[in-house]
Design a protein around this motif. Structure first.
Motif, short mmCIF file in Angstrom:
data_model
loop_
_atom_site.label_atom_id
_atom_site.label_comp_id
_atom_site.label_asym_id
_atom_site.label_seq_id
_atom_site.Cartn_x
_atom_site.Cartn_y
_atom_site.Cartn_z
N VAL A 184 0.21 -1.53 -39.58
CA VAL A 184 0.27 -2.96 -39.87
C VAL A 184 1.72 -3.43 -39.90
O VAL A 184 2.07 -4.48 -39.34
N PHE A 185 2.57 -2.64 -40.53
CA PHE A 185 3.99 -2.99 -40.64
C PHE A 185 4.61 -3.10 -39.24
O PHE A 185 5.34 -4.06 -38.94
N ALA A 186 4.30 -2.14 -38.38
CA ALA A 186 4.82 -2.19 -37.00
C ALA A 186 4.36 -3.45 -36.29
O ALA A 186 5.14 -4.08 -35.55
N ASN A 187 3.12 -3.85 -36.51
CA ASN A 187 2.61 -5.05 -35.85
C ASN A 187 3.32 -6.31 -36.33
O ASN A 187 3.48 -7.27 -35.56
N LEU A 188 3.74 -6.33 -37.59
CA LEU A 188 4.52 -7.47 -38.07
C LEU A 188 5.82 -7.58 -37.28
O LEU A 188 6.23 -8.67 -36.87
N GLY A 189 6.47 -6.43 -37.07
CA GLY A 189 7.69 -6.44 -36.28
C GLY A 189 7.44 -6.88 -34.85
O GLY A 189 8.24 -7.61 -34.26
N LYS A 190 6.31 -6.47 -34.29
CA LYS A 190 6.00 -6.85 -32.91
C LYS A 190 5.72 -8.34 -32.79
O LYS A 190 6.07 -8.96 -31.78
N ALA A 191 5.11 -8.93 -33.81
CA ALA A 191 4.88 -10.37 -33.79
C ALA A 191 6.20 -11.14 -33.91
O ALA A 191 6.44 -12.09 -33.16
N ILE A 192 7.05 -10.71 -34.83
CA ILE A 192 8.35 -11.38 -34.99
C ILE A 192 9.17 -11.24 -33.71
O ILE A 192 9.82 -12.19 -33.25
#
Length: 324
Positions: A202-210
């Motif tokens: 989930v944390f990685a996906n936050l970075g990918k969205a940003i």
């Protein structure tokens, strides 16, 4: 009358001299054209982030970028330091988030074109870079599980439309991180391997969205770009595209005798490399070892190109594989 005529003739000569087109050789014109934004190639896809060019991911990333809830105390967002009206930086000598950092904020215009991220290159992708301030105690000072719980509570539906179902967080701690304080680290270590992996995903996906949002932040044309366009087309420069004699001399030095263009080249004025320029340490700050420490940090980053959270295959990892 004769004196007045001579005076008017002299004034006309001065005016005409000021209007004379800059005198550049063909080689100089070629170099100047290579520095203009018009020569910037198309942005390459980021195969390590399959959401990099997904509009919904960029929209969520934009929301997160400006959301102060994405910090430990609810007072700081990415935009606190990366101000939209200042080329996405803040004009301060040292960035100030929850605390004061040791370096100034980097501008974000065109950042998606970088091969390395941060001043020292301690991250190898834009999405991995976006994660780092979130847990830095001087920047946004949050922790990994807190962000996961926050996303589920506030943006769960939007997240799941893009990335798929969120994990069940009901038996996971509210505050835990491998990089946090003693309590947060202990809570992280008490979690099972699958739980930690779920949070990291989930944390990685936050970075990918940003990162998807930050890919949209492009450099805008400047006086130099308008000057370069006029020079290339032979058009008469007007307005702020007119360079003074001093500016012309400076440009000639920049691309010639001073050799500035050796490092500051291309339409973004950078060779994307690291150089020891001999600048001494700043008084009152710890010694800045630059790239040497960053090499070890990027190798150890679980979100680097060789890590489990990268999309695509390892063919995208050439920069990390042959890192210098």
């Amino acid at each position: 009358m004769r004196r007045r005529s001579r005076f008017l003739a002299l004034m006309m000569a001065v005016v005409l001299a000021g209007c004379t087109k800059p005198d550049f050789s063909d080689a100089e014109k070629t170099t100047i054209a290579s520095l203009a934004l018009s020569s910037l190639p198309a942005l390459k896809p980021d195969t390590t982030n399959r959401f990099a060019d997904v509009p919904a991911a960029a929209a969520l990333g934009s929301t997160l970028f400006f959301d102060q809830g994405m910090s430990g105390d609810g007072s700081v967002s990415c935009s606190t330091c990366h101000k939209i009206d200042r080329q996405f930086q803040d004009d301060l000598p040292q960035a100030v988030g929850v605390g004061r950092t040791n370096r100034r904020t980097m501008p974000l215009a065109g950042v998606a074109r970088d091969p390395w991220f941060f001043w020292d290159g301690r991250r190898d992708s834009l999405w991995a870079q976006a994660l780092t301030p979130l847990e830095n105690p001087l920047e946004q000072a949050g922790n990994r599980t807190a962000y996961a719980h926050y996303i589920k509570a506030r943006f769960g539906e939007r997240y799941e439309r893009i990335f798929g179902p969120l994990p069940d967080f009901s038996d996971m701690p509210l505050d835990a991180s491998p990089l946090g304080n003693d309590v947060e680290r202990a809570a992280w270590n008490a979690m099972s391997g699958p739980q930690r992996d779920a949070i990291n995903g989930v944390f990685a996906n936050l970075g990918k969205a940003i990162a998807a949002f930050e890919r949209s932040i492009a450099p805008t044309p400047t006086r130099f770009d308008r000057f370069a366009l006029n020079l290339a087309t032979g058009a008469e420069p007007k307005g702020d595209a007119v360079f003074s004699k001093q500016e012309i001399r400076g440009l000639k030095l920049f691309i010639g005798k001073a050799n500035c263009v050796t490092c500051h080249n291309g339409p973004r004025f950078t060779d994307n490399s690291f150089h020891n320029t001999g600048v001494p340490s700043v008084a009152g700050l710890p010694p800045d070892r630059g790239r040497i420490d960053a090499v070890h940090q990027v190798e150890a980053d679980p979100f680097n190109c060789f890590g489990a959270y990268r999309d695509g295959d390892a063919s995208a990892c050439g920069e990390l594989r042959f890192m210098v």
